[in-house]
Design a protein around this motif. Structure first.
Motif, mmCIF file in Angstrom:
data_model
loop_
_atom_site.group_PDB
_atom_site.id
_atom_site.type_symbol
_atom_site.label_atom_id
_atom_site.label_comp_id
_atom_site.label_asym_id
_atom_site.label_seq_id
_atom_site.Cartn_x
_atom_site.Cartn_y
_atom_site.Cartn_z
ATOM 1 N N UNK A 1 0.857 -1.177 0.000
ATOM 2 C CA UNK A 1 0.000 0.000 0.000
ATOM 3 C C UNK A 1 0.903 1.239 0.000
ATOM 4 N N UNK A 2 0.611 2.137 -0.895
ATOM 5 C CA UNK A 2 1.412 3.360 -0.985
ATOM 6 C C UNK A 2 1.049 4.309 0.153
ATOM 7 N N UNK A 3 1.896 5.273 0.451
ATOM 8 C CA UNK A 3 1.570 6.255 1.494
ATOM 9 C C UNK A 3 0.258 7.000 1.199
ATOM 10 N N UNK A 4 0.032 7.297 -0.072
ATOM 11 C CA UNK A 4 -1.208 7.988 -0.447
ATOM 12 C C UNK A 4 -2.427 7.108 -0.162
ATOM 13 N N UNK A 5 -2.350 5.837 -0.533
ATOM 14 C CA UNK A 5 -3.461 4.914 -0.278
ATOM 15 C C UNK A 5 -3.703 4.759 1.226
ATOM 16 N N UNK A 6 -2.623 4.683 1.988
ATOM 17 C CA UNK A 6 -2.749 4.574 3.439
ATOM 18 C C UNK A 6 -3.448 5.804 4.004
#
Length: 71
Positions: A1-6
């Motif tokens: 999971x990318x930081x943006x998705x998180x």
């Protein structure tokens, strides 16, 4: 999971809790979460949950039988 998705997931979780427990309007919740307007927040929430914030709140009220207090 990318930081943006998180970040998006955490924002969605916080939005769910605020919609179910807060007395604020959808507009007030949107601003508290950092959205420029309630319409962008509504699109964000609907994309994540499949329901608009208002429908999500009403659906939960009908399941629990609890109505949120109005200001």
């Amino acid at each position: 999971m990318s930081p943006h998705q998180y970040r998006q997931k955490q924002l969605y979780i916080k939005a769910m809790h605020m919609l179910l427990g807060a007395r604020e309007t959808v507009q007030e919740i949107a601003h508290q979460l950092g959205f420029e307007d309630e319409y962008y927040f509504s699109r964000f929430f609907k994309k994540a949950s499949g329901k608009s914030p208002s429908h999500y709140r009403r659906a939960h009220e009908s399941v629990t039988g609890k109505k949120r207090s109005c200001k």
